[in-house]
Motif scaffolding. Structure first.
Motif, PDB file in Angstrom:
ATOM      1  N   SER A 165      13.921-102.055 -22.178  1.00 47.30           N
ATOM      2  CA  SER A 165      14.049-102.316 -20.747  1.00 47.30           C
ATOM      3  C   SER A 165      15.444-102.843 -20.441  1.00 47.30           C
ATOM      4  CB  SER A 165      13.009-103.344 -20.290  1.00 47.30           C
ATOM      5  OG  SER A 165      13.313-104.627 -20.818  1.00 47.30           O
ATOM      6  N   ILE A 225      10.858 -96.743 -15.088  1.00 52.10           N
ATOM      7  CA  ILE A 225       9.841 -97.422 -14.275  1.00 52.10           C
ATOM      8  C   ILE A 225       9.125 -96.416 -13.384  1.00 52.10           C
ATOM      9  CG2 ILE A 225       9.526 -99.026 -12.346  1.00 52.10           C
ATOM     10  CD1 ILE A 225      11.716-100.776 -13.619  1.00 52.10           C
ATOM     11  N   PRO A 270       7.668-104.550 -11.778  1.00 54.18           N
ATOM     12  CA  PRO A 270       7.987-103.120 -11.832  1.00 54.18           C
ATOM     13  C   PRO A 270       7.166-102.280 -10.862  1.00 54.18           C
ATOM     14  CG  PRO A 270       6.766-103.796 -13.793  1.00 54.18           C
ATOM     15  CD  PRO A 270       7.123-105.046 -13.057  1.00 54.18           C
TER      16      PRO A 270
END
Length: 275
Positions: A18, A105, A168
């Motif tokens: 991430s 995402i 997210p």
């Protein structure tokens, strides 16, 4: 521009899971275990290392060093490949990396439900222009951006919004609705925002949330990070009590806050703290 395009590749896999992981040196370590067949090294305008990529098993993998220094072994591994060196502006590469993880995402996270009143972006844009006028091309941090109502309003007021939030699902909704720009958005812990962003002229946080005594410490840390990132800061909350708390935090770092009530929206962004 895509990360792969910058390194003249058709595809590139970042080893970090991430964008938030990019601050942790341990997340870049998998690059060291590759059986490298070829290499590419990317430096910024000051010739500081930003990323390294290696081909292994027919695929290209990259590790990022935007927010921490590389391990010495990385340079040795690259030199062993007799690889190529590329140069790009740091902001261009950072934006491409933000876009890479924003795309992940959007692929992998179910968006939250849509709960933004249609007229709210216009009301926020009106507040911004009332406070600052139109600032064409000026960069503004959008703290706790949620699904991007503030970022969209800032853009309509002529600004470029660099947005962040830790949820997210909200970001996925913002991407899907076109309110958030993938290259200008990051999923991070806002209490560590200064790790991931450089200071800019303006900063905002719209409708920060319900600030209660038992969780005010979190909101204080979020506010202090935003203040550190912006020369002029606009924060909106629902109540005068919350606005007064924000003003105390502003004064704690030498700011001179102004608290006012706004009649633009009786539900959202009713109280404003400027500093």
């Amino acid at each position: 521009m895509k990360v792969a395009e910058i390194l003249e590749l058709t595809d590139l896999i970042c080893v970090e899971d991430s964008f938030a992981d990019l601050a942790d040196p341990a997340t870049a370590e998998p690059i060291l275990s590759l059986d490298s067949e070829a290499g590419k090294l990317l430096v910024d305008e000051d010739e500081d290392l930003m990323a390294v990529a290696f081909r292994s098993g027919g695929a290209w993998y990259a590790a990022n060093y935007l927010f921490h220094p590389p391990a010495a072994e990385v340079i040795d591994l690259f030199e062993g490949t007799d690889g190529e060196i590329y140069q790009e502006d740091r902001e261009v590469w950072t934006g491409a990396v933000r876009e890479y993880y924003s795309a992940a995402i959007l692929r992998e996270v179910k968006p939250s439900i849509e709960d933004i009143p249609p007229d709210r972006p216009g009301k926020i844009a009106g507040l911004v222009t009332e406070v600052w006028g139109r600032q064409e091309g000026a960069v503004c941090i959008d703290c706790c951006c949620g699904s991007g109502v503030g970022a969209a309003a800032l853009r309509s007021a002529g600004m470029r919004a660099l947005a962040y939030d830790h949820d997210p699902a909200l970001l996925a909704r913002g991407f899907e609705e076109g309110r958030l720009v993938p290259a200008e958005t990051a999923c991070i812990d806002g209490t560590m925002a200064t790790t991931y962003f450089r200071p800019v002229p303006y900063g905002t946080a719209f409708m920060m949330g319900t600030i209660r005594s038992f969780d005010s410490g979190i909101w204080e840390r979020l506010t202090l990070e935003l203040l550190a990132l912006s020369e002029e800061t606009l924060i909106t909350v629902a109540t005068e009590e919350e606005a007064r708390m924000v003003a105390v935090w502003c004064r704690s770092v030498g700011r001179t806050p102004e608290v006012r009530e706004s009649d633009r929206d009786p539900l959202y962004d009713r109280w404003v703290c400027l500093s």
